[in-house]
Write an enzyme that holds these catalytic residues in place. Structure first.
Site, mmCIF file in Angstrom:
data_model
loop_
_atom_site.group_PDB
_atom_site.id
_atom_site.type_symbol
_atom_site.label_atom_id
_atom_site.label_comp_id
_atom_site.label_asym_id
_atom_site.label_seq_id
_atom_site.Cartn_x
_atom_site.Cartn_y
_atom_site.Cartn_z
ATOM 1 C CG ASP A 33 31.717 49.236 51.595
ATOM 2 O OD1 ASP A 33 32.629 48.433 51.578
ATOM 3 O OD2 ASP A 33 31.575 50.218 50.739
ATOM 4 C CG ASP A 70 39.865 54.171 50.373
ATOM 5 O OD1 ASP A 70 39.285 53.062 49.939
ATOM 6 O OD2 ASP A 70 39.928 54.574 51.532
HETATM 7 O O1 1PR Z 1 40.572 54.376 56.823
HETATM 8 O O2 1PR Z 1 41.259 52.548 58.032
HETATM 9 O O3 1PR Z 1 39.248 53.560 58.988
HETATM 10 O O4 1PR Z 1 39.257 52.386 56.808
HETATM 11 C C1 1PR Z 1 38.090 52.673 56.098
HETATM 12 C C2 1PR Z 1 37.607 51.668 55.075
HETATM 13 O O5 1PR Z 1 36.396 52.001 54.705
HETATM 14 C C3 1PR Z 1 38.776 51.706 53.984
HETATM 15 O O6 1PR Z 1 38.958 50.500 53.428
HETATM 16 C C4 1PR Z 1 38.021 52.588 52.946
HETATM 17 O O7 1PR Z 1 37.865 51.800 51.779
HETATM 18 C C5 1PR Z 1 36.401 52.200 53.584
HETATM 19 N N1 1PR Z 1 35.401 53.210 53.348
HETATM 20 C C6 1PR Z 1 35.419 54.468 53.835
HETATM 21 N N2 1PR Z 1 34.544 55.283 53.300
HETATM 22 C C7 1PR Z 1 33.801 54.468 52.209
HETATM 23 C C8 1PR Z 1 32.667 54.622 51.466
HETATM 24 O O8 1PR Z 1 32.279 54.047 50.466
HETATM 25 N N3 1PR Z 1 31.931 55.946 51.746
HETATM 26 N N4 1PR Z 1 34.187 52.272 51.163
HETATM 27 C C9 1PR Z 1 34.322 53.049 52.133
HETATM 28 C C10 1PR Z 1 34.933 51.915 50.509
HETATM 29 C C11 1PR Z 1 35.163 50.634 48.622
HETATM 30 C C12 1PR Z 1 35.008 48.930 48.365
HETATM 31 C C13 1PR Z 1 33.840 48.597 47.685
HETATM 32 C C14 1PR Z 1 34.411 48.573 46.310
HETATM 33 C C15 1PR Z 1 33.640 47.735 45.214
HETATM 34 N N5 1PR Z 1 34.382 50.950 49.695
HETATM 35 O O9 1PR Z 1 35.077 48.313 49.589
HETATM 36 O O10 1PR Z 1 33.308 47.605 48.206
HETATM 37 O O11 1PR Z 1 34.681 50.034 45.786
HETATM 38 O O12 1PR Z 1 32.317 48.325 44.748
HETATM 39 P P1 1PR Z 1 31.701 48.030 43.507
HETATM 40 O O13 1PR Z 1 32.155 46.585 43.209
HETATM 41 O O14 1PR Z 1 30.190 48.308 44.071
HETATM 42 O O15 1PR Z 1 32.066 49.066 42.643
HETATM 43 P P2 1PR Z 1 40.157 53.109 57.681
#
Ligand code: 1PR
Length: 547
Positions: free
Chosen positions: A239, A398
């Site tokens: 991320d 999500d």
């Molecule tokens: O909506 O098309 O602009 O995409 C935004 C992207 O950013 C989406 O794929 C959304 O999942 C991601 N996103 C947005 N905000 C966050 C945040 O964390 N605040 N991250 C975010 C999502 C989730 C996973 C993460 C796993 C594994 N992150 O990618 O890596 O949950 O984590 P872990 O193994 O540590 O538990 P758009």
């Protein structure tokens, strides 16, 4: 520097092929018109999109006679993925479009009654004990395709072809073919790490053609291997966002909150994106995913910092790269309208192999249902998959649990009975889709979403879980089961991985096609290699990094 010619017949995601060739010390010269083909010594036909699209582009631009002449002259010719497919007579993908008919047979489609389709991941290219462009029995190669030539022992060999095979489920298919000056791979050698680079090198140096078909020292001589060779795919996810100092960092939250718990609430900084991606590649990650989790405000799209990250990463990381975040129709800082397809194209040209769409997919799915499940070809998913193939479009979800006291009476949504009851002891829940990084919850469940995006042409689902994200407590197996039962396309389990045992659990207890980890890798609690070693110890097939 020696030169190799690449046929530029369609705007494709072939930056990684160029990077692989340059890494091997060759320079790429583009063929931009049929007349250019005659000056090519070594010619590569990359395959992009689908069979009919590839053939019609080649035919309309007048390339077919020039390609045939090149092949007939005996000069080296290599074809990749759909490039291999067009050597055949035809394909059920586009039954009315004839292929080049250099191979007398026609392609069929993988049977999806017992497995996910497309076939995505690392599989074998078993040459049956023959030398073939340095393909090795212990190596794995990256495939992504829906249509395939079923392997029927002796058939292509009778036409003079040397054949390498892979097995997916109970289907053995053609992974590569070679004859005389022709070498064609169904897999992507440019995305197959060192094993793939070896095959490209064997083509470029001419060694592959020279030794083709000789017995490989010490190799088994069976022409095919009927054991499923698809490995368990382990993906590292980064991320990325700008921190409060304005630097681009890899971050990781708990349940999507990426700020420190202390009073200053700084964005957590877990490293530099390009460096970390390279480390995970060398640890054996089968793919690397970058998610831009904040839009980089006030930045012209062409200068997006993410583009530079992909450019740099794709020069040293030879496994598939996925980029997500902000893939939607938008307006640039100068007021110009830019479509999601144009943004995706910028990423593909910079070295991405897939784009991942989050919020926009939910909104498109809402519209799909409100219009009575009709498609008009105008969503980002449809446009990008039409231009680059379904496999290039991942939908990232999500979801968040919504607990209800009882099953279907309580809500119109697809519920499950959960082993982990809610705060008031609720024994049922459904998974609500969110947008904007979990900030906004919509009245749509995951089953509705995945079925809509599969219909639109998405090739894969990246299944996060807000409840599990960053908890180190293991994947949400119930969520994965529900989604797997709803679609045929592959699903990547994400969120909650805290140790190698969680990967074993998700692969053994669900039918997930891949599993993704983030925080445990960034915080150096475990390496990707440790996960792979553990899975191997437990008897699961994995690909190990070849140095
Ligand atoms: O909506 O098309 O602009 O995409 C935004 C992207 O950013 C989406 O794929 C959304 O999942 C991601 N996103 C947005 N905000 C966050 C945040 O964390 N605040 N991250 C975010 C999502 C989730 C996973 C993460 C796993 C594994 N992150 O990618 O890596 O949950 O984590 P872990 O193994 O540590 O538990 P758009």
């Amino acid at each position: 520097m020696p030169t190799v010619h690449l046929l530029d017949y369609v705007a494709g995601n072939i930056r990684s092929l160029v990077n692989a060739i340059e890494k091997l010390g060759y320079q790429v010269d583009w063929i931009k018109s049929p007349e250019d083909v005659a000056r090519a010594e070594k010619l590569i036909l990359p395959g992009v999109g689908h069979f009919g699209h590839c053939m019609s582009q080649l035919s309309q631009a007048g390339y077919l006679p020039a390609i045939r002449a090149h092949i007939d002259s005996g000069k080296p010719f290599m074809a990749i993925c759909v490039g291999l497919q067009v050597l055949f007579e035809g394909s059920v993908e586009d039954p009315d479009v004839p292929g080049l008919s250099l191979i007398k047979s026609s392609l069929g489609r993988f049977d999806d009654s017992d497995k996910s389709v497309p076939h995505i991941g690392w599989n074998s290219a078993n040459t049956g004990g023959k030398l073939m462009y340095d393909l090795r029995p212990e190596s794995k190669y990256y495939y992504v395709h829906t249509y395939r030539e079923a392997y029927r022992k002796g058939e292509l060999e009778a036409q003079g072809w040397t054949v390498a095979t892979g097995t997916y489920g109970n289907e053995t298919f053609v992974g590569a073919v070679a004859k005389g000056n022709i070498f064609a791979t169904q897999f992507h050698p440019e995305k197959s790490g060192v094993a793939g680079l070896r095959a490209i090198r064997a083509f470029l140096t001419g060694e592959g053609a020279k030794s083709l078909g000789s017995p490989a020292p010490g190799a088994a001589s069976e022409a095919s291997d009927s054991k499923d060779g698809l490995t368990r795919r382990v993906i590292a996810c980064l991320d990325v966002r700008t921190n409060d100092q304005g630097d681009l960092v890899v971050t990781k939250g708990d349940q999507y909150d990426v700020r420190e718990k202390g009073s200053d609430r700084n964005v957590r900084n877990l490293g530099k994106p390009v460096e970390l991606a390279k480390r995970y590649y060398e640890d054996g990650a089968d793919e690397v995913t970058f998610l831009n989790i904040t839009s980089f405000r006030d930045c012209p799209l062409a200068d997006l910092p993410m583009l530079e990250i992909v450019r740099q990463t794709s020069q040293t990381v030879f496994v598939p790269l996925t980029i997500g975040g902000g893939i939607r129709d938008t307006v640039d800082t100068d007021g110009t309208k830019v479509s999601a397809l144009e943004i995706a194209t910028m990423y593909f040209k910079s070295g991405a192999d897939k784009v991942s769409i989050g919020s926009d997919a939910v909104l498109a799915a809402e519209e799909y249902y409100s219009l009575g499940r009709k498609l008009f070809g105008n969503t980002a998913i449809e446009q990008i998959s039409r231009a680059y193939g379904n496999q290039a479009v991942v939908v990232s979800i999500d979801p968040k649990r919504v607990y209800v006291p009882n099953g279907s009476d309580a809500t119109r949504h697809a519920t499950i009975e959960t082993r982990f009851p809610g705060p008031r002891g609720e024994r049922y829940c459904w998974y609500a889709c969110t947008i904007k990084g979990g900030r906004e919850t919509r009245d749509m469940d995951v089953v509705e979403l995945v079925q809509a995006v599969e219909a639109m042409g998405a090739g894969e689902i990246l299944l996060n879980s807000i409840d599990k994200d960053g908890t180190n407590s293991g994947f949400d197996l119930e969520l994965i089961d529900q989604v797997k039962a709803a679609v045929k396309i592959p699903v990547i389990a994400s969120s909650g991985a805290g140790n190698p045992g969680h990967f074993e659990e998700v692969f053994n207890k669900t039918r997930t096609d891949a599993a993704l980890g983030a925080g445990m890798f960034h915080r150096c609690e475990f390496t990707v290699k440790q996960v792979k070693d553990y899975l191997q110890e437990k008897g699961l097939v994995v690909r190990q990094f070849e140095g």
